[in-house]
Every structure is written in structure tokens, then in C-alpha cells.
Scaffold this active site. Structure first.
Site, short mmCIF file in Angstrom:
data_model
loop_
_atom_site.label_atom_id
_atom_site.label_comp_id
_atom_site.label_asym_id
_atom_site.label_seq_id
_atom_site.Cartn_x
_atom_site.Cartn_y
_atom_site.Cartn_z
N LYS A 34 40.36 37.44 45.86
CA LYS A 34 39.51 37.51 44.65
C LYS A 34 39.09 36.15 44.10
O LYS A 34 38.77 36.03 42.91
CB LYS A 34 40.19 38.32 43.52
CG LYS A 34 40.59 39.73 43.83
CD LYS A 34 39.61 40.56 44.60
CE LYS A 34 38.31 40.85 43.94
NZ LYS A 34 37.41 41.60 44.90
N GLY A 55 31.46 40.49 42.23
CA GLY A 55 30.78 40.22 40.98
C GLY A 55 30.80 41.44 40.07
O GLY A 55 29.79 41.76 39.44
#
Ligand code: PPS
Length: 267
Positions: free
Chosen positions: A24, A231
Site C-alpha cells: 500500500k 487511489g
């Protein structure tokens, strides 16, 4: 005298470089950006060789790689290598000269990103604050919860540094990869001894996505953003909980800055 002919037949080879983490932090973006380079070929999906499939052997691993011509770099990215205890030793056994790339990001944002991914699969998941912190009003940090634990970057880095010199590991700022992707890619290309082909011409900021996207084709007229799973919108987090986490990470971040030789300036 016999002249050695260049190998013109594409061949599958073991990786010359690996993106080893961190989950991440922007590992997919880094790989997609690198794939713009004509001298880079990368496995599309995460191979998980050094954590899950090591028992299958190096031939199996080599077969997962795309064919390359001589002079081209073979790569893959699997973020879990970063925290796999046996990975440094195994990677070293494959090739002690392999180049390693790790993207890092403010561990607080990383933890929220990790949580957001889990929550997108399990909408019934308790709030982030309830999982990251002991009973309210937001007590001590639950450092055994994986999204929190993964943000302690110094420990895994120390393990990698037991096998590889610091100069063989490029540590990339996930924040800079978003704000100034071209500058970060200049560092990456230098590290990999690649011609500086990827430049600011390849990027544009997509305000709907809120991230840099790519202009891929020769004419650079085909825009391409990363998929929907990259995102995501993060949930609102109580500022008190955020402050607790920042306090928790401060000493760990300091240790990481010392070990890496880079001050990332996370608050
Ligand atoms: N250009 C671009 N486009 C979209 N997303 C970008 C980009 N650059 C970096 N990022 C950040 O990458 C985060 C996902 O990180 P990873 O690719 O490492 O995730 S994973 O571990 O492979 O699941 C992802 O996290 P979230 O914002 O939480 O979704 C993004 O913040």
C-alpha cells in the site's frame, strides 16, 4: 578469433531487480511507471515466489517471467517480500547482485490505506479507530494489528541489510512518487543503470483520479490511470486517533531514517 553473437532470441530469465515492498505504498505505480521503459520487462501480477512458492524452485520462478532480450532488465513486484523473514536469504541465494527497490509512505496513511482495502471487501469491518487503538477514548496503539505493524519499517529493513549492502537497496518515497513522479523515476532509472527514458512527458495529473496518470503511446495520446483499487477514498479518522498513531510511529520512524539515511519528514 570468434566473435560472440548478441542473443536475439527473447529468453525468460530470473529477475535482475525486485520491488520488495511495502504493501500500500505505491508499488503498483512504481512498476507501471517502470514498464514504460523499453529496457524493462516485468511480470504483470505478483509472483509471491520468495514467500509462498519457494518450494517450486527457481525454474518455476524463471518461467513466470516475461521473455527478455540481452540488455533488458527482468523485474517483478511482490510487496510481501518486505516482511517475509526468509526472503532476504532466499533472494541472496538467487542472485547476490540483485537490485532491490522498496517504496515507503507515511505509516499512518499506509495503515489507513491497508484498512480501506480490507473494508472494501468486508463492509462490516469495525471502524479503523476501534481496530488500531485499545478501548476509547483511544488508548494505546494495537501494534500487533497487521495494518499498524507493517508501518514499522526499521525492523524489516534491518533484516534486508544483514544480507545486502545499503547501496543495493533503493528506498523510494511514496509521497514523492505521487507529487513528482518524473523526479523519482530519474532516481530509479539511475539506480537500475537505465537510460533516462521516463521523463515528465510521460505523466499528467488527472484531477478526477487525484493522482498522476500515464501517457503511454509513442504519440503520448493514450492516457492511462491505475485501476479503481489504487487511489481509493479513505474514511474520516478521528484526529485524536491520528495523533496517537503519529506518536506511536515517531521513534520507529526515527530508527528508520537513521538506518536508511533518509529523513522522510513524516509528522
Ligand atoms: N499514480 C498513482 N495512481 C494511483 N495510486 C497511486 C499512484 N501513485 C501512488 N499511488 C498509491 O498507491 C497505493 C497502493 O499501493 P500499492 O500499489 O503498493 O498497493 S498493493 O500493496 O499492491 O495493494 C494507493 O493507495 P490508496 O490511495 O490507499 O488506494 C495510492 O495512494
Amino acid at each position: 578469433m570468434t566473435l560472440r553473437k548478441p542473443n536475439l532470441v527473447p529468453t525468460k530469465r530470473l529477475p535482475d531487480a525486485l520491488i520488495i515492498g511495502v504493501k500500500k505504498c505505491g508499488t503498483r505505480a512504481l512498476l507501471e511507471f517502470l514498464r514504460l521503459h523499453p529496457d524493462v520487462r516485468a511480470a504483470g501480477s505478483e509472483v509471491h515466489f520468495f514467500d509462498k512458492f519457494y518450494h517450486k524452485g527457481f525454474e518455476w520462478y524463471r518461467n513466470r517471467m516475461p521473455p527478455t532480450l540481452e540488455g533488458q532488465i527482468t523485474m517483478e513486484k511482490t510487496p510481501s517480500y518486505w516482511v517475509t523473514r526468509s526472503a532476504p536469504k532466499r533472494v541472496f541465494a538467487m542472485n547476490p547482485a540483485v537490485k532491490l527497490l522498496a517504496v515507503v509512505r507515511d505509516p499512518v496513511t499506509r495503515a489507513i490505506s491497508d484498512y480501506t482495502q480490507s473494508a472494501s471487501k468486508r463492509p462490516s469491518l469495525p471502524r479503523f479507530e476501534e481496530l488500531a487503538l485499545m478501548d476509547s477514548p483511544w488508548g494505546s496503539v494495537v501494534d500487533t494489528w497487521p495494518p499498524v505493524r507493517l508501518g514499522i519499517y526499521a525492523r524489516p529493513l534491518r533484516r534486508w541489510l544483514r544480507r545486502f549492502p545499503r547501496s543495493r537497496i533503493l528506498i523510494i518515497s511514496g509521497e514523492r512518487l505521487v507529487v513528482d513522479p518524473a523526479a523519482e523515476m530519474t532516481r530509479v532509472q539511475e539506480f537500475l543503470n537505465l537510460k533516462p527514458v521516463i521523463t515528465e512527458k510521460h505523466f499528467y495529473f488527472n484531477s478526477t483520479k487525484g493522482f498522476p496518470c500515464l501517457l503511454k503511446s509513442e504519440s503520448r495520446s493514450t492516457p492511462h490511470c491505475l485501476g479503481k483499487t489504487k487511489g481509493r477514498n479513505h474514511p474520516y479518522i478521528d484526529p485524536v486517533a491520528l495523533e496517537r498513531l503519529r506518536e506511536f510511529y515517531r521513534p520507529h520512524n526515527e530508527r528508520f531514517y537513521e538506518l536508511s539515511g533518509i529523513n522522510f519528514g513524516w509528522q
